[in-house]
Design an enzyme around this catalytic site. Sequence first.
Site, mmCIF file in Angstrom:
data_model
loop_
_atom_site.group_PDB
_atom_site.id
_atom_site.type_symbol
_atom_site.label_atom_id
_atom_site.label_comp_id
_atom_site.label_asym_id
_atom_site.label_seq_id
_atom_site.Cartn_x
_atom_site.Cartn_y
_atom_site.Cartn_z
ATOM 1 C CG MET A 93 -1.754 -1.259 1.344
ATOM 2 S SD MET A 93 -2.879 -1.221 2.751
ATOM 3 C CE MET A 93 -1.727 -1.284 4.107
ATOM 4 C CG ASP A 94 4.683 3.154 -2.095
ATOM 5 O OD1 ASP A 94 5.540 3.098 -2.990
ATOM 6 O OD2 ASP A 94 4.778 3.921 -1.114
ATOM 7 N N GLY A 95 2.100 5.098 -1.277
ATOM 8 C CA GLY A 95 1.641 6.352 -1.869
ATOM 9 C C GLY A 95 0.783 7.229 -0.978
#
Lengths: 315, 285
Positions: A93-95
Amino acid sequence: MLFSLHFSPPPVIAPLPFKPLSHVPHYHHTLNMLPSTHVLKPPLCSTMEHFTLNHHGKGGGEEEEEEEEEEVDQTLPLGLRREAMPRHVAVIMDGNRRWARSRDLPVRSGYEAGARSLRTIVELCCKWGIKVLSVFAFSSDNWFRPKVEVELLMSLFERGMQEDTSIFLRENIRISVIGDLAKLPEALQELILNLEETTKNNTHFQLIVAVSYSGQYDVVQACQRLALKAKHGLVEPGDIDTSLIEQELETNCSEFPHPDLLIRTSGEFRISNFMLWQLAYTELFFAQSLWPDFGEAELLKALLAFQQRRRRYGG
Amino acid sequence: MDFARPKRMLYFWIDKIGNVLFRLSWHLVHAIIYLCYFTMAMLHGLESHLISRGLLRKYKYLHISKINYLAIVIESEEACRTSNVIQLLLWVATLGINHICLYDNEGILKKSKDVILDKFDGAILFQDTHENNMLLDQPCMTLEFVSFSDGKEAVARAANVLLMKYIKSRAAGSNQGEQIFSESEMSEALKTVGSGGPEPDLLLIYGPARCHLGFPAWRIRYTEIQHMGPLKSLKYGSLIKALYRYTTNLQIWYGNKQVKCSAVLPWKTVNLGKSNRTPSIHGDS
């Protein structure tokens, strides 16, 4: 992150005013016409109820028509095949922070938006027949972030787990947390242990949250467990093989420990020390959107791409 | 008056017409989607051709020094295509990337290593006796050949090495507490068993499936992964595009350290504009 889940009841389908449509090919049969080397684009609209009707291939008058058998799949969007759904999906879950920065919002807003995305994805996975979802919530490298941010994340984890316990129980969701939990605040450790114990018998869906986790740590702790077994005479020196290591990995808490599909958001093309051992034959999908923007359409795209690609496994 | 029969007839014809219209629209939608994908494939092929010819300006300069170590994963069914493998290595070498790791799950490339090494003058086989930092200073081409036995199986062998050390240290009376092994000890043990190569900067996957097929996972924590398609569809332009995408990535994470790359750094660059022909296996440059 927050785990406030709200599950809507499945929609009711009104009865048709006339006889069901016949001689309509199965959706998935039609989709097979597409060249297999291409990634299938998601349909223009998102989730929609659809009818999958049997194709009997025969005509006839109204007296001769048999009652057509009507399969109604209310939960799968157009194009997805239930039999080809991945059993275990992993997500990096990047960003979240970039999302907040791009909107001139504080970092906290990014993480809260990310939590809402997680909520949506969990709901969709439950509805679409995915059995296990693993999420990379906090890497062992993230401990080096500013203390304020780390404390914020710990408080979000704690609050989310407290608020959503009743939902996990009601929706028959099992929660497992993997990682080096000894580094977490004691209150959070206790909360995690209680939540895991309370939900351990739930069978509909499993959410694995990786906190203070790294893939290398997972392998090393598996070897440590084997060393302790050797100390007690349960394992002989020289007997360690890949299957023994697999049994001691933290993902062994799941019926399906190896992800079929890994999704990484924010346009980065790396796995960042997540489930290194387990991802050997996992289909990799790198999404451009930031995690708070990753919703139903993006998940559908990833699943359609998964179902379209030819998958091979090692020997 | 009996309206049942006309009503049934009406429903029947509505059903029939509806079916036909539905099927037509369904086929139309899929025809449009098929055309879109066909067009995308043509555009992709055209772009690849233009890149190969050096006609697309943005791909003319590559910051190759950002790629210290390149890994190439090839699906075992295609690994026997030695000529394609050699062609790919020639292109990579021509671009200035000298340190390459070749992987296939079943070790077919290992069996072909002599044939491959023969094609490159001065190329040497990567040995674990090289320290990783010395490897990167080697002026000549180094090739490493790995397979599944260097991945999970190597970790199992390394675990046995660590276990033996642990048993010996316990016998000697030392108390290691709860932390018996560490990640750095595992890295050293992997070198001991002959599977301790450096972490690649970039990993290119040639095959139908978008997975790394068991490449030594210990070494790809922060490796950028790009899927290139089947080896039989090898294209120079696609290779350039993949390298360009990696080298222009402005954020390179390495653990907790973010290295932001800017255009002012004096990177070694490769000018692709001078050569308007794709390097071939027959020695053209």
